[in-house]
Motif scaffolding. Sequence first.
Motif, PDB file in Angstrom:
ATOM      1  N   LEU A 393      -5.455  25.298  38.171  1.00  9.64           N
ATOM      2  CA  LEU A 393      -4.063  24.856  38.151  1.00  9.64           C
ATOM      3  C   LEU A 393      -3.379  25.256  36.850  1.00  9.64           C
ATOM      4  CD1 LEU A 393      -4.334  21.302  39.768  1.00  9.64           C
ATOM      5  CD2 LEU A 393      -3.807  23.496  40.871  1.00  9.64           C
ATOM      6  N   ARG A 394      -4.091  25.156  35.729  1.00  9.11           N
ATOM      7  CA  ARG A 394      -3.523  25.612  34.450  1.00  9.11           C
ATOM      8  C   ARG A 394      -3.194  27.104  34.521  1.00  9.11           C
ATOM      9  NH1 ARG A 394      -7.862  22.718  31.689  1.00  9.11           N
ATOM     10  NH2 ARG A 394      -8.667  24.730  30.991  1.00  9.11           N
ATOM     11  N   ALA A 395      -4.088  27.868  35.145  1.00 13.61           N
ATOM     12  CA  ALA A 395      -3.857  29.313  35.265  1.00 13.61           C
ATOM     13  C   ALA A 395      -2.605  29.599  36.095  1.00 13.61           C
ATOM     14  CB  ALA A 395      -5.077  29.985  35.888  1.00 13.61           C
ATOM     15  N   ARG A 396      -2.387  28.837  37.156  1.00 15.95           N
ATOM     16  CA  ARG A 396      -1.186  29.035  37.979  1.00 15.95           C
ATOM     17  C   ARG A 396       0.079  28.718  37.184  1.00 15.95           C
ATOM     18  NH1 ARG A 396      -2.398  25.780  43.416  1.00 15.95           N
ATOM     19  NH2 ARG A 396      -0.155  26.180  43.720  1.00 15.95           N
ATOM     20  N   LEU A 397       0.032  27.655  36.381  1.00 15.44           N
ATOM     21  CA  LEU A 397       1.212  27.316  35.575  1.00 15.44           C
ATOM     22  C   LEU A 397       1.480  28.381  34.518  1.00 15.44           C
ATOM     23  CD1 LEU A 397       0.817  23.458  35.047  1.00 15.44           C
ATOM     24  CD2 LEU A 397       2.283  24.667  36.696  1.00 15.44           C
ATOM     25  N   ARG A 398       0.438  28.905  33.892  1.00 16.51           N
ATOM     26  CA  ARG A 398       0.639  29.968  32.885  1.00 16.51           C
ATOM     27  C   ARG A 398       1.266  31.198  33.525  1.00 16.51           C
ATOM     28  NH1 ARG A 398      -4.498  28.290  31.033  1.00 16.51           N
ATOM     29  NH2 ARG A 398      -5.502  30.005  32.145  1.00 16.51           N
ATOM     30  N   GLU A 399       0.795  31.559  34.725  1.00 17.20           N
ATOM     31  CA  GLU A 399       1.337  32.741  35.405  1.00 17.20           C
ATOM     32  C   GLU A 399       2.806  32.539  35.759  1.00 17.20           C
ATOM     33  OE1 GLU A 399       0.438  35.469  39.404  1.00 17.20           O
ATOM     34  OE2 GLU A 399      -0.862  33.784  38.882  1.00 17.20           O
ATOM     35  N   ARG A 400       3.141  31.389  36.304  1.00 16.19           N
ATOM     36  CA  ARG A 400       4.529  31.133  36.703  1.00 16.19           C
ATOM     37  C   ARG A 400       5.436  31.014  35.480  1.00 16.19           C
ATOM     38  NH1 ARG A 400       4.586  26.184  40.582  1.00 16.19           N
ATOM     39  NH2 ARG A 400       6.798  26.778  40.702  1.00 16.19           N
ATOM     40  N   SER A 401       4.934  30.386  34.432  1.00 19.26           N
ATOM     41  CA  SER A 401       5.726  30.277  33.204  1.00 19.26           C
ATOM     42  C   SER A 401       5.980  31.653  32.604  1.00 19.26           C
ATOM     43  CB  SER A 401       5.001  29.385  32.190  1.00 19.26           C
ATOM     44  OG  SER A 401       4.846  28.073  32.665  1.00 19.26           O
ATOM     45  N   GLY A 402       4.958  32.475  32.576  1.00 17.80           N
ATOM     46  CA  GLY A 402       5.112  33.819  32.017  1.00 17.80           C
ATOM     47  C   GLY A 402       6.162  34.635  32.751  1.00 17.80           C
ATOM     48  N   ALA A 403       6.221  34.482  34.070  1.00 18.58           N
ATOM     49  CA  ALA A 403       7.223  35.215  34.858  1.00 18.58           C
ATOM     50  C   ALA A 403       8.639  34.777  34.515  1.00 18.58           C
ATOM     51  CB  ALA A 403       6.950  35.024  36.343  1.00 18.58           C
ATOM     52  N   LEU A 404       8.779  33.548  34.006  1.00 14.23           N
ATOM     53  CA  LEU A 404      10.105  33.030  33.628  1.00 14.23           C
ATOM     54  C   LEU A 404      10.379  33.175  32.132  1.00 14.23           C
ATOM     55  CD1 LEU A 404      10.049  29.704  35.708  1.00 14.23           C
ATOM     56  CD2 LEU A 404      11.395  31.763  36.209  1.00 14.23           C
ATOM     57  N   GLY A 405       9.460  33.765  31.399  1.00 19.16           N
ATOM     58  CA  GLY A 405       9.637  33.894  29.952  1.00 19.16           C
ATOM     59  C   GLY A 405       9.474  32.575  29.225  1.00 19.16           C
ATOM     60  N   ILE A 406       8.669  31.685  29.796  1.00 15.63           N
ATOM     61  CA  ILE A 406       8.457  30.353  29.227  1.00 15.63           C
ATOM     62  C   ILE A 406       7.076  30.278  28.590  1.00 15.63           C
ATOM     63  CG2 ILE A 406       8.092  27.911  29.863  1.00 15.63           C
ATOM     64  CD1 ILE A 406      10.233  28.289  32.011  1.00 15.63           C
ATOM     65  N   ARG A 407       7.006  29.707  27.410  1.00 15.47           N
ATOM     66  CA  ARG A 407       5.718  29.512  26.758  1.00 15.47           C
ATOM     67  C   ARG A 407       4.953  28.401  27.464  1.00 15.47           C
ATOM     68  NH1 ARG A 407       9.353  30.552  22.696  1.00 15.47           N
ATOM     69  NH2 ARG A 407       8.754  32.105  21.122  1.00 15.47           N
ATOM     70  N   CYS A 408       3.658  28.609  27.688  1.00 17.39           N
ATOM     71  CA  CYS A 408       2.833  27.611  28.358  1.00 17.39           C
ATOM     72  C   CYS A 408       1.499  27.506  27.635  1.00 17.39           C
ATOM     73  CB  CYS A 408       2.618  27.993  29.826  1.00 17.39           C
ATOM     74  SG  CYS A 408       1.664  26.776  30.762  1.00 17.39           S
ATOM     75  N   PHE A 409       1.126  26.301  27.248  1.00 14.15           N
ATOM     76  CA  PHE A 409      -0.115  26.049  26.518  1.00 14.15           C
ATOM     77  C   PHE A 409      -0.942  25.005  27.261  1.00 14.15           C
ATOM     78  CE2 PHE A 409       3.293  26.991  23.524  1.00 14.15           C
ATOM     79  CZ  PHE A 409       2.767  28.034  22.763  1.00 14.15           C
TER      80      PHE A 409
END
Length: 529
Positions: A393-409
């Motif tokens: 689930l963390r990996a899915r959030l990082r991928e979606r955030s990256g597509a929006l130019g959003i930092r995700c940790f």
Amino acid sequence: MRFRILVAEPVSVARDRLLSVLREVGTEVEAVDNLYAACMQLVARQYDLVCADLGLSQEDGLDLADLLERQPGAVPLVVTADEDTVHARSQARDLDALGFLPRPYAEPQLRSLIRQAMARHRPHAPSGEPPRILMYSHDTIGLGHMRRNANIAREVLRLRPDASVLMLIGCPAGLVFELPAGVDFVKLPSLVKLSRHEWRSDRLNISADRARELRARLIRESIGAFEPDLILVDHVPTGVWSELSEVLAELRCRPHSPDIVLGLRDILDAPAATRRNWEKTGADRAIADLYDEVLVYGEPRVFDTVRTYGLDMLAPGRATYAGYVAARADPLDVAAARARLSPDGRPLALISGGGGRDAFPVISAALDGLAAMPEHRRPATTVVSGPLMAPELRARLRERSGALGIRCFDRMANFPACLAASDFLLGMAGYNSTVEAAAVGVPTLVVPRRGPSAEQLTRARVFAARGLADTLLPDMATPEMLGERLARVEPDAQPVPRLLANGATCAATRLIDRLEARTGGAPLAKVVS
């Protein structure tokens, strides 16, 4: 007496940071920018430590060893330098320095050195032993119990640098917070909460009975080997599966039993459910018979924990309010976080899942809401999913955030600074994030979990009634609703009421005063004045 430090360094940003850290750990600091001025200060006053730049010796034509000889008694020296070289370290050794610090300063090393010097200076108890505190937190769904204990441990070390704090933790991710020298932990086998009062082993394929026996033995052996002067238990008076009951009862029968203190957050569960559980597990008897004091991490004007859960039946003075516990952010760290997370000056939104175990739906809906709005309307957004969220689930959030130019940790080392730098927080209604946001006045929208306890729903209602946070129930937290709120984030929003959150300092002071009372020492207010 205050611990007094003289810093001899050229004026610079690095020196400003050094002075800030030294003052933060409770020292009295004076600074000069050359060795001649340092000589004059050493003639006029007595210092407990000198921090001096090696480069000043060449510039001023003075020798650091001669400088310290002007001070009566042995004054510890910390040597600083622009570069970490063999020659610089050799010079530090020749000066018999307590430590060597190259720039840029590594704060953990700096704090450890200062506390080492302060521990030498601070008189120990009459027994000659520095104080030992053991802290227990069971942590299953989130990080809250461990995080409260960690904040208090940090304050204990700030006020008593010679103390040792051993934390017994159940968090699957281990001790995820950076803590000062003097704090360590024992990891208990992790548990997962199935319902209000039902747990199972999270990682091991063993029965609940075997998991309980394993944890109870580790707790018993840790207490036996560490021999704490004081034990602080968070939230569960008897421990999970009553794993603390026997060992605490045995300690109570010893001639020199440690002080035993229970720490409770402001809101536990529905009052009737809490009282039933305490009666069923024997927690009510444990509170009355095994604990010297109950510290409530809250304020009665916000939520009357003592009356709500029947603690007013204890003898006067047994249950006291310490205030809300929150981590403190250094203003320099806040400014740096703001510059890093919003370099173009856009409004800054923080989406946090806390521990993260059940935060995926809220964060996912918020990302959907951001994706649906025009890019120019989006705030600069940072997502912190939480270390307990499932890896996939963390990996899915990082991928979606990256597509929006959003930092995700997954986690953030200095989360309090990031929060204080933000213009808006979207999260769940756990104790730590809501209290920390209210302490610095960050506008907050919470989406409380519905169970397994009524804690978050109650906190959301109580905080909303006092203007400390807005609330959105989980079935209302749609992408449209969350996106609409994120689109309205502004850097100069209407200020929200602030919550006084000095509980970590107050709790640490209470604990240290208990230790002083055991050894006949002065109350902390006199020791640090």
